[in-house]
Enzyme design. Structure first.
Site: not given
Length: 193
Positions: A162-163
């Site tokens: 989850p950037c």
């Protein structure tokens, strides 16, 4: 005399493709399987090697270009084989419905190397955000703020790794590979859960 092409039966094509996929897998000729899934942030391309999910790509990345890059970087033996990605597709669907907060998938991180790989393994948990500077510190290089931005921009597995949870220190969302609106949608989804 000209011959008219006979109409193609889509059921026959589907069966033929299924046989081709099975034969390629049986002969160990399928190195990268892929499928496209519809999501609230647009169609996502999912690609997997025998080691695990290797790539998630937004439509803005140009799915054909992504497949070409996978052929160059991993193997030209790529085939649409949706069944091999059923688990990933199901978990993404659960995530977008708000019933999944973490992914439990084998991952192939061969497209991420060095510090970039370090960054994508130190991203914030579900429903939280962290600044690029905070992620740099957690990844072991507190001064590498720009490198964290680059690592997020080149993350081969957005959403799953989850950037989108990494934001600027001033609270601004910053950039995102799927576009700022996709980042906003993902963060809203997680905050609503």
């Amino acid at each position: 005399m000209t011959l008219e092409p006979s109409p193609v039966d889509t059921a026959d094509l589907t069966r033929l493709h299924a046989r081709l996929t099975a034969a390629a897998a049986d002969a160990d000729l399928l190195d990268v399987a892929y499928r496209i899934v519809d999501t609230p942030v647009g169609p996502l391309l999912l690609a997997a090697t025998p080691a695990g999910l290797v790539r998630v790509a937004y439509a803005v990345e140009n799915h054909d270009a992504v497949l070409d890059r996978l052929a160059a970087d991993l193997s030209p033996r790529i085939l649409a084989a949706p069944a091999r990605l059923d688990t990933a597709a199901r978990q993404l669907d659960e995530y977008f419905r708000g019933t999944r907060t973490t992914f439990d998938l084998p991952l192939d991180l061969s497209l991420a190397r060095g510090f970039r790989r370090e960054v994508i393994t130190h991203l914030p948990g579900y429903g939280r955000t962290a600044s690029y500077a905070e992620v740099a510190a957690v990844a072991g290089s507190p001064r590498a703020v720009r490198a964290v931005g680059t690592a997020c921009a080149t993350n081969p597995l957005p959403v799953v790794l989850p950037c989108h949870r990494v934001v600027r220190s001033d609270g601004d969302l910053g950039r995102y590979v799927g576009g700022v609106e996709a980042k906003r949608v993902l963060l809203r989804l997680e905050l609503a859960a």
